[in-house]
Enzyme design. Structure first.
Site, PDB file in Angstrom:
ATOM      1  N   HIS A   1       0.859  -1.195   0.000  1.00  0.00           N
ATOM      2  CA  HIS A   1       0.000   0.000   0.000  1.00  0.00           C
ATOM      3  C   HIS A   1       0.892   1.240   0.000  1.00  0.00           C
ATOM      4  O   HIS A   1       2.030   1.196   0.505  1.00  0.00           O
ATOM      5  CB  HIS A   1      -0.890   0.020   1.242  1.00  0.00           C
ATOM      6  CG  HIS A   1      -1.991  -0.992   1.208  1.00  0.00           C
ATOM      7  ND1 HIS A   1      -3.023  -1.012   2.123  1.00  0.00           N
ATOM      8  CD2 HIS A   1      -2.231  -2.013   0.355  1.00  0.00           C
ATOM      9  CE1 HIS A   1      -3.852  -2.002   1.835  1.00  0.00           C
ATOM     10  NE2 HIS A   1      -3.392  -2.639   0.769  1.00  0.00           N
TER      11      HIS A   1
ATOM     12  N   CYS B   1      -6.079   1.825   5.891  1.00  0.00           N
ATOM     13  CA  CYS B   1      -6.644   0.556   6.352  1.00  0.00           C
ATOM     14  C   CYS B   1      -5.981   0.162   7.678  1.00  0.00           C
ATOM     15  O   CYS B   1      -5.086   0.845   8.170  1.00  0.00           O
ATOM     16  CB  CYS B   1      -6.404  -0.528   5.299  1.00  0.00           C
ATOM     17  SG  CYS B   1      -4.681  -1.063   5.174  1.00  0.00           S
TER      18      CYS B   1
ATOM     19  N   GLU C   1       0.961   3.850   1.760  1.00  0.00           N
ATOM     20  CA  GLU C   1       1.422   4.326   3.070  1.00  0.00           C
ATOM     21  C   GLU C   1       2.628   3.531   3.572  1.00  0.00           C
ATOM     22  O   GLU C   1       3.582   4.094   4.106  1.00  0.00           O
ATOM     23  CB  GLU C   1       0.294   4.218   4.107  1.00  0.00           C
ATOM     24  CG  GLU C   1      -0.950   5.017   3.766  1.00  0.00           C
ATOM     25  CD  GLU C   1      -2.021   4.165   3.092  1.00  0.00           C
ATOM     26  OE1 GLU C   1      -1.702   3.474   2.100  1.00  0.00           O
ATOM     27  OE2 GLU C   1      -3.173   4.209   3.549  1.00  0.00           O
TER      28      GLU C   1
ATOM     29  N   CYS D   1      -2.116  -0.310   7.450  1.00  0.00           N
ATOM     30  CA  CYS D   1      -1.355   0.940   7.330  1.00  0.00           C
ATOM     31  C   CYS D   1      -1.425   1.764   8.616  1.00  0.00           C
ATOM     32  O   CYS D   1      -0.435   2.372   9.026  1.00  0.00           O
ATOM     33  CB  CYS D   1      -1.844   1.733   6.136  1.00  0.00           C
ATOM     34  SG  CYS D   1      -1.447   0.917   4.573  1.00  0.00           S
TER      35      CYS D   1
HETATM   36 ZN   LIG Z   1      -3.407   0.206   3.698  1.00  0.00          ZN
END
Ligand SMILES: [Zn+2]
Length: 168
Positions: A72, A102, A74, A105
């Site tokens: 991801h 999420c 992040e 993260c």
């Molecule tokens: Zn994430």
């Protein structure tokens, strides 16, 4: 209108926009990152990390591109920032991300001791800051990430909506 504000006007917030132009510029960079994910058919989410007014990381979602479930934006940005600064502790950094993080993260941000988070659009299905879970303000954690949301929210959401519309 008179120049003397009424008491009710004085007690009202000066502005409902807590962000300054530098915040907006940085979120625009994160939006550019989000759009770059489209080149490899990844969900368009972008993240930028700033330290002392300097951008130290700018990444986008690469889950499809790298065939990596944890790639991801992040997480990638946290890693880049740590390498750039020569330390994993990012308590003097601010992350700007186009979508509410999420659970993975948000957990990574706590582990990085991230100082501040600013996100754009909320994620009612998986958001772990305000929507589904509230992982960043738990009293049980020894580190708390300060958070603001809603910066360029409409644009951040529209990039995602366009992506999912095109996939249907
Ligand atoms: Zn994430």
């Amino acid at each position: 209108m008179g120049s003397n504000p009424t008491p009710s006007a004085m007690s009202a917030p000066v502005s409902d926009d807590p962000f300054d132009p530098a915040d907006v510029d940085t979120m625009r960079l994160a939006l550019d990152e989000a759009r770059a994910a489209l080149a490899h058919h990844d969900v368009p989410v972008g993240a930028v990390i700033v330290h002392d007014g300097v951008v130290v990381a700018a990444r986008h979602n690469e889950r499809e591109h790298a065939n990596d479930p944890v790639a991801h934006a992040e997480v990638l940005a946290l890693r880049d920032a740590a390498v750039h600064l020569g330390q994993w502790r990012l308590d003097e950094c601010t992350m700007y991300v186009t979508l509410e993080p999420c659970a993975m993260c948000a957990g990574a941000m706590v582990n990085a001791r991230l100082g501040w988070l600013v996100y754009g659009a909320t994620d009612p299905k998986a958001g772990a800051v305000d929507s589904v879970f509230r992982l960043l303000d738990g009293d049980r954690l020894n580190h708390r990430v300060e958070c603001s949301s809603g910066l360029l929210e409409a644009e951040s959401a529209e990039v995602l909506r366009a992506f999912f519309r095109a996939r249907r």
